[in-house]
Scaffold this active site. Structure first.
Site, PDB file in Angstrom:
ATOM      1  N   GLY A  43      35.631 -31.062 -38.606  1.00  0.00           N
ATOM      2  CA  GLY A  43      35.207 -30.563 -37.301  1.00  0.00           C
ATOM      3  C   GLY A  43      36.332 -30.564 -36.284  1.00  0.00           C
ATOM      4  O   GLY A  43      37.507 -30.608 -36.654  1.00  0.00           O
ATOM      5  N   HIS A  49      41.977 -24.121 -38.388  1.00  0.00           N
ATOM      6  CA  HIS A  49      40.793 -24.083 -39.261  1.00  0.00           C
ATOM      7  C   HIS A  49      40.269 -22.644 -39.388  1.00  0.00           C
ATOM      8  O   HIS A  49      39.873 -22.203 -40.458  1.00  0.00           O
ATOM      9  CB  HIS A  49      39.653 -24.925 -38.677  1.00  0.00           C
ATOM     10  CG  HIS A  49      39.927 -26.394 -38.615  1.00  0.00           C
ATOM     11  ND1 HIS A  49      40.094 -27.061 -37.426  1.00  0.00           N
ATOM     12  CD2 HIS A  49      40.051 -27.319 -39.590  1.00  0.00           C
ATOM     13  CE1 HIS A  49      40.289 -28.338 -37.669  1.00  0.00           C
ATOM     14  NE2 HIS A  49      40.280 -28.531 -38.974  1.00  0.00           N
ATOM     15  N   SER A 200      43.383 -31.417 -34.843  1.00  0.00           N
ATOM     16  CA  SER A 200      42.260 -31.887 -34.025  1.00  0.00           C
ATOM     17  C   SER A 200      42.714 -33.048 -33.149  1.00  0.00           C
ATOM     18  O   SER A 200      42.202 -33.254 -32.055  1.00  0.00           O
ATOM     19  CB  SER A 200      41.116 -32.342 -34.930  1.00  0.00           C
ATOM     20  OG  SER A 200      40.771 -31.289 -35.792  1.00  0.00           O
TER      21      SER A 200
END
Ligand code: PAF
Length: 294
Positions: A43, A49, A200
């Site tokens: 995530g 991504h 991230s």
């Protein structure tokens, strides 16, 4: 709500949090002859991504993305606790990109018998260096979760970024070791306009730190452009000195390694293809990057 390509009806992306739902949906699609592409993630999705997702969309009929912050690959509990979690935002980005299925399991769903604690994988010399050396147990945790995710999502192709180059090599070794018929597709590093490799963890940097962090890729690029000027050891010392001169950054390592075996090189002639691998702390945020040198 934004509309996206989907397989159940024209405009939907399916989000499943149960293993059985996901496996059944994908089994049905495979029975219909659909080619499945899979992008595993934790995530906090960024353009890096989304590039993996786009590559999967281009090469498959169905693209599956998983979002699961895997606790057993974190050797540092604070890193796990502070890992950014942005599920709603992630789903919005995936829908806009055209993803078909998102698998968002809970920890209990992934590890119904409790978090595995045993070291069950041995990737030999591949995991004795760099990330494997500095993050004990990390690749065992990655391999356990990726194997389970592969068994759930049953992909033909799976996409991994070269930002985690050592992870990519470990996954290729895992698939060979487990004799899984899955094609592992390496995807190039995506960088911010400053050159900073997208991650991230960049979300945890202040605007000033994020701008200063571009020094990592700038130094790697400088080495690439002039590598013959110094030995790997000398470049290593220069890199560490230059990084440590920029507060609050602290270099953990710069390693030059054979791009195939990941074993360190001491001389530029030690390997045909050499890559530089760096790990740098900005306070407690750990940033990694790598670049092809020759
Ligand atoms: O690269 C990552 O984000 C993770 O290591 C992965 C492959 C999703 C496994 O948790």
């Amino acid at each position: 709500m934004l509309m996206a390509r989907g397989f159940f009806n024209e405009w939907s992306m399916e989000v499943f949090d149960k293993v059985i739902q996901t496996q059944n949906a994908i089994l049905n699609l495979r029975k219909k002859g659909k080619k499945i592409g899979f992008v595993p993630t934790m995530g906090a999705l960024h353009e890096g991504h989304l590039q993996l997702v786009k590559q999967s969309l281009a090469g498959n009929d169905i693209t599956v993305v998983s979002i699961f912050v895997n606790p057993i690959q974190f050797n540092n509990p604070q890193d796990l606790e502070k890992y950014p979690r942005t599920l709603e935002d992630d789903l919005e980005k995936l829908q806009q990109t055209g993803c078909d299925i998102v698998f968002t399991p809970t920890e209990k769903e992934m590890y119904p018998e409790g978090k595995p604690t045993e070291i069950i994988y041995d990737f030999g010399q591949l995991e004795r260096v760099m990330e494997g050396k500095h993050r004990p147990g990390h690749f065992n945790g990655v391999a356990i979760v990726v194997k389970r995710l592969f068994e759930i999502t049953l992909p033909h192709n799976a996409y991994f970024g070269e930002k985690d180059f050592q992870q990519l090599k470990i996954i290729q070794a895992l698939v060979a070791q487990e004799q899984m018929d899955i094609n592992i597709v390496p995807c190039p590093i995506v960088r911010e306009p400053s050159g900073l490799a997208m991650s991230s963890r960049n979300e945890r940097l202040s605007a000033d730190e994020r701008q200063k962090a571009a020094i990592i890729s700038k130094l790697l690029q400088e080495i690439k452009d002039n590598y013959k000027k110094y030995s790997p050891k000398e470049w290593g010392q220069r890199f560490i000195q230059k990084i440590n001169a920029v507060s609050p950054f602290k270099a953990e390592y710069l390693t030059f390694a054979d791009a195939n075996t990941l074993q360190p090189v001491n001389d530029w002639n030690d390997a045909e293809q050499v890559r530089a691998f760096a790990s740098v702390y900005c306070n407690d945020v750990r940033l990694i990057d790598n670049m092809e040198i020759k």
